[in-house]
Design a protein around this motif. Structure first.
Motif, PDB file in Angstrom:
ATOM      1  N   LYS A 207      -2.282   5.179   3.956  1.00 59.92           N
ATOM      2  CA  LYS A 207      -3.205   6.324   3.994  1.00 59.92           C
ATOM      3  C   LYS A 207      -2.865   7.256   5.144  1.00 59.92           C
ATOM      4  CE  LYS A 207      -7.186   4.422   1.613  1.00 59.92           C
ATOM      5  NZ  LYS A 207      -8.627   4.218   1.617  1.00 59.92           N
TER       6      LYS A 207
ATOM      7  N   GLN B   4      -9.166  12.579  -1.454  1.00 54.95           N
ATOM      8  CA  GLN B   4      -8.684  11.611  -2.450  1.00 54.95           C
ATOM      9  C   GLN B   4      -7.971  10.447  -1.782  1.00 54.95           C
ATOM     10  OE1 GLN B   4      -6.186  13.686  -5.284  1.00 54.95           O
ATOM     11  NE2 GLN B   4      -7.750  15.238  -5.667  1.00 54.95           N
TER      12      GLN B   4
ATOM     13  N   ALA C 153      -9.314   6.496  -1.805  1.00 57.29           N
ATOM     14  CA  ALA C 153      -8.498   5.667  -2.693  1.00 57.29           C
ATOM     15  C   ALA C 153      -8.751   4.183  -2.450  1.00 57.29           C
ATOM     16  CB  ALA C 153      -7.017   5.986  -2.480  1.00 57.29           C
TER      17      ALA C 153
ATOM     18  N   SER D  26      -3.628   5.679  -6.521  1.00 54.09           N
ATOM     19  CA  SER D  26      -4.468   6.866  -6.281  1.00 54.09           C
ATOM     20  C   SER D  26      -3.869   7.746  -5.194  1.00 54.09           C
ATOM     21  CB  SER D  26      -5.878   6.436  -5.884  1.00 54.09           C
ATOM     22  OG  SER D  26      -6.476   5.698  -6.912  1.00 54.09           O
ATOM     23  N   ILE D  27      -3.290   7.116  -4.202  1.00 53.83           N
ATOM     24  CA  ILE D  27      -2.643   7.879  -3.124  1.00 53.83           C
ATOM     25  C   ILE D  27      -1.402   8.581  -3.662  1.00 53.83           C
ATOM     26  CG2 ILE D  27      -1.439   7.703  -0.914  1.00 53.83           C
ATOM     27  CD1 ILE D  27      -3.382   5.463  -0.199  1.00 53.83           C
TER      28      ILE D  27
END
Length: 176
Positions: free
Chosen positions: A9, A36, A40, A45-46
């Motif tokens: 992240k 987002q 996540a 999703s990342i």
């Protein structure tokens, strides 16, 4: 569990910070994508938040974003996607100044911006999640500063706005 302090992240956010700093993302796009990343719950999703990052702009096409607009007996209205750098100034005599910064591309991590009007209102709209410092002054007018609510995202650019008016109002709001 996918930890919020996960290096994936942090790395994703750094890529987004670089993209907004290079002018490849607007402030609004940056806040959406960073949101987002931090929400996540899985690596996919990342990857989706980073997958379609615009390509770097060739150096010959990069604009500085430093500009001065002066008008007399006319309004100034600026919005949409444009580059903005520290030192930009908008001034109107006998007219309003309206600046929508939701799609602005900042070319520096900290941008100083001066907006003023004599016999007119100053209205500035900023996206949520961006650090905004407002120094507003009015003579014979009202101030309405509503940029609170959403905490600035980590690593987000900072806008230092100086807004002044004589015989007019200053209004700075956050809208998505």
């Amino acid at each position: 569990m996918f930890d919020a302090l996960d290096p994936t992240k942090r790395d994703a956010q750094q890529r987004l910070e670089q993209a907004v700093g290079e002018g490849r993302l607007t402030l609004e796009e940056f806040t959406d994508r960073v949101g987002q990343v931090w929400q996540a719950t899985e690596p996919a999703s990342i990857r989706r938040a980073l997958a379609d990052l615009p390509a770097p702009v060739p150096p010959a096409q990069v604009t500085t974003g430093r500009f001065t607009i002066d008008k007399v007996f006319d309004d100034i209205s600026r919005g949409g996607r444009f580059a903005l750098a520290s030192g930009a100034r908008l001034t109107s005599f006998f007219g309003d100044v309206r600046l929508d910064m939701r799609q602005v591309v900042l070319s520096e991590p900290v941008v100083d911006l001066a907006v003023s009007s004599v016999f007119g209102d100053v209205r500035v709209t900023v996206p949520p999640g961006i650090a905004v410092e407002v120094d507003a002054s009015t003579w014979f007018g009202d101030k309405d500063i509503q940029v609170l609510g959403t905490a600035p995202l980590p690593g987000s650019p900072r806008v230092r706005l100086t807004a002044q008016t004589v015989f007019g109002d200053v209004r700075v709001t956050t809208r998505s």
